[in-house]
Design a protein around this motif. Structure first.
Motif, short mmCIF file in Angstrom:
data_model
loop_
_atom_site.label_atom_id
_atom_site.label_comp_id
_atom_site.label_asym_id
_atom_site.label_seq_id
_atom_site.Cartn_x
_atom_site.Cartn_y
_atom_site.Cartn_z
N ASP A 195 1.20 -2.60 -9.37
CA ASP A 195 1.82 -3.55 -8.45
C ASP A 195 2.47 -2.82 -7.28
O ASP A 195 2.28 -3.20 -6.11
CB ASP A 195 2.84 -4.40 -9.20
CG ASP A 195 3.44 -5.49 -8.33
OD1 ASP A 195 2.68 -6.35 -7.84
OD2 ASP A 195 4.67 -5.49 -8.10
N LEU A 196 3.23 -1.78 -7.57
CA LEU A 196 3.90 -1.03 -6.51
C LEU A 196 2.90 -0.35 -5.59
O LEU A 196 3.06 -0.35 -4.36
CB LEU A 196 4.83 0.01 -7.14
CG LEU A 196 5.65 0.87 -6.17
CD1 LEU A 196 6.58 -0.01 -5.33
CD2 LEU A 196 6.46 1.92 -6.94
N LEU A 255 -0.27 -1.24 -4.88
CA LEU A 255 -0.98 -2.19 -4.03
C LEU A 255 -0.08 -2.71 -2.91
O LEU A 255 -0.53 -2.88 -1.77
CB LEU A 255 -1.50 -3.36 -4.87
CG LEU A 255 -2.59 -3.02 -5.89
CD1 LEU A 255 -2.94 -4.25 -6.73
CD2 LEU A 255 -3.84 -2.49 -5.20
N LYS A 256 1.19 -2.95 -3.22
CA LYS A 256 2.10 -3.47 -2.21
C LYS A 256 2.42 -2.44 -1.14
O LYS A 256 2.35 -2.72 0.06
CB LYS A 256 3.39 -3.98 -2.87
CG LYS A 256 3.21 -5.29 -3.63
CD LYS A 256 4.51 -5.73 -4.27
CE LYS A 256 4.34 -7.06 -5.00
NZ LYS A 256 5.59 -7.49 -5.69
N LYS A 257 2.78 -1.23 -1.55
CA LYS A 257 3.18 -0.22 -0.57
C LYS A 257 2.00 0.28 0.24
O LYS A 257 2.15 0.63 1.42
CB LYS A 257 3.87 0.95 -1.28
CG LYS A 257 5.25 0.60 -1.84
CD LYS A 257 6.03 1.83 -2.24
CE LYS A 257 6.43 2.67 -1.03
NZ LYS A 257 7.30 3.79 -1.41
N ARG A 299 -0.43 -1.59 0.99
CA ARG A 299 -0.92 -2.78 1.70
C ARG A 299 -2.40 -3.03 1.45
O ARG A 299 -3.18 -3.31 2.37
CB ARG A 299 -0.62 -2.66 3.20
CG ARG A 299 0.87 -2.60 3.52
CD ARG A 299 1.12 -2.52 5.00
NE ARG A 299 2.56 -2.49 5.27
CZ ARG A 299 3.10 -2.42 6.50
NH1 ARG A 299 2.28 -2.37 7.55
NH2 ARG A 299 4.39 -2.39 6.66
N THR A 312 -5.17 -5.39 -0.24
CA THR A 312 -5.36 -6.77 -0.69
C THR A 312 -6.64 -6.84 -1.51
O THR A 312 -7.74 -6.94 -0.95
CB THR A 312 -5.44 -7.73 0.50
OG1 THR A 312 -4.29 -7.53 1.34
CG2 THR A 312 -5.46 -9.18 0.03
#
Length: 328
Positions: free
Chosen positions: A78-79, A81-83, A85, A87
């Motif tokens: 999760d971290l 993919l978010k940092k 960016r 999708t």
């Protein structure tokens, strides 16, 4: 593959003939397995793995549950993919979770499963690698296949140091630094029974998995989920499966096992029960005849089953349940 025994043309001298024979042997030795890349690149020592098309598998409750059962795996993915960016729903890349160990029964919580996550096969893998460089600071390097690859810092929690490494084949690896060092030990050998089982599953299926049953049942006695120990007889070396959601409530299910001839005979009735269930659905719209494959050291099934039947089969070998009504 043995070199041809036909005589070489007389225009070739002895040295040239030997050179051609050597090249032929090298070509045979480098022949790639037809198993998908996420399997052939599985870290040596992997005991169980699940892989799926990123945009589909990440939204699967079963896959999320599997991640939560492996401490730091869900948080790591999760971290990242978010940092970075990234999708996943806009790409056809794959996310693969490899479990390299299970904690001992009754452990006090200090021992956690070892895991590695791989992201690979994205349309623009170079952009993914660049996103890693931009989003996470570099901290030294890691030797993999005689090359020093940059290490990127993802997360630090007490004695756990989650890092990312991008290899020369375009894959990104996530995991604890101690576990990532095992990548330098190489991948599964070309003749590994896991690869042999995976050859009888669908390489493009949205979700796939494998279990090194021999390693689990023999080397990790007492750590194996009880339903798995009850389903697989001693002598089964590996199990591979794949699922492709379909229409009319029927879904493509491939299952293959490798092992000793005695173990294959023992496990055959279990496989044949799913064959019978698939045969009973022949009147359903779009149903196709099931196919049973069997060799001395391998047995496989290709069929269409309902979502409930597939989940029953996966539960027997401690694999995650799937929500097969979701669109891909």
């Amino acid at each position: 593959m043995a070199p041809s025994r036909r005589p070489l043309p007389r225009l070739l001298g002895g040295a040239a003939a030997l050179a051609l024979a050597a090249l032929a042997l090298l070509a045979c030795g480098k022949r790639r397995s037809p198993a998908p890349d996420w399997v052939t690149s599985a870290p040596a020592g992997t005991v169980m793995a699940v892989s799926g098309r990123a945009g589909w598998v990440i939204g699967q409750p079963g896959f999320q549950g599997l991640l939560r059962n492996v401490p730091f795996a869900e948080q790591t993915l999760d971290l990242f993919l978010k940092k970075a960016r990234i999708t996943p729903h806009k790409d056809s890349g794959r996310v693969s979770l490899y479990v390299l160990s299970f904690p001992k029964p009754g452990a006090d919580g200090k021992e956690v499963p070892e895991f590695i996550i791989q992201l690979g096969g994205f349309k623009d893998q170079a952009a993914v690698n660049l996103a890693v460089t931009d989003a996470f600071p570099t901290e030294g390097s890691l030797p993999i296949n005689r090359q020093e690859l940059p290490i990127h810092v993802i997360l630090d929690v007490n004695q756990v140091h989650i890092r990312a490494v991008a290899d020369t084949e375009g894959r990104v690896w996530l995991g604890d630094l101690k576990t990532l060092t095992r990548l330098d030990q190489g991948f599964l050998s070309p003749r590994h029974p896991v690869l042999k089982a995976s050859e009888w599953t669908s390489p493009d299926a949205p979700i796939q998995g494998f279990v090194q049953a021999g390693a689990l049942l023999e080397g990790l006695a007492g750590r194996v989920p009880p339903e798995m120990a009850q389903s697989l007889p001693k002598g089964v070396e590996s199990l591979a499966w794949s699922v492709a959601p379909g229409d009319h409530g029927l879904h493509r299910f491939d299952l293959a096992l490798t092992g000793s001839p005695e173990a294959i005979l023992q496990v055959a009735p279990w496989v044949q029960r799913f064959m019978a269930a698939a045969s009973a659905m022949q009147g359903a719209p779009g149903a196709q005849p099931p196919e049973l494959l069997q060799e001395r050291n391998r047995i496989g099934l290709r069929c269409q089953l309902s979502g409930d039947q597939i989940n029953q089969a996966l539960a027997k070998v401690a694999q995650p349940a799937l929500s097969l009504g979701r669109k891909i």
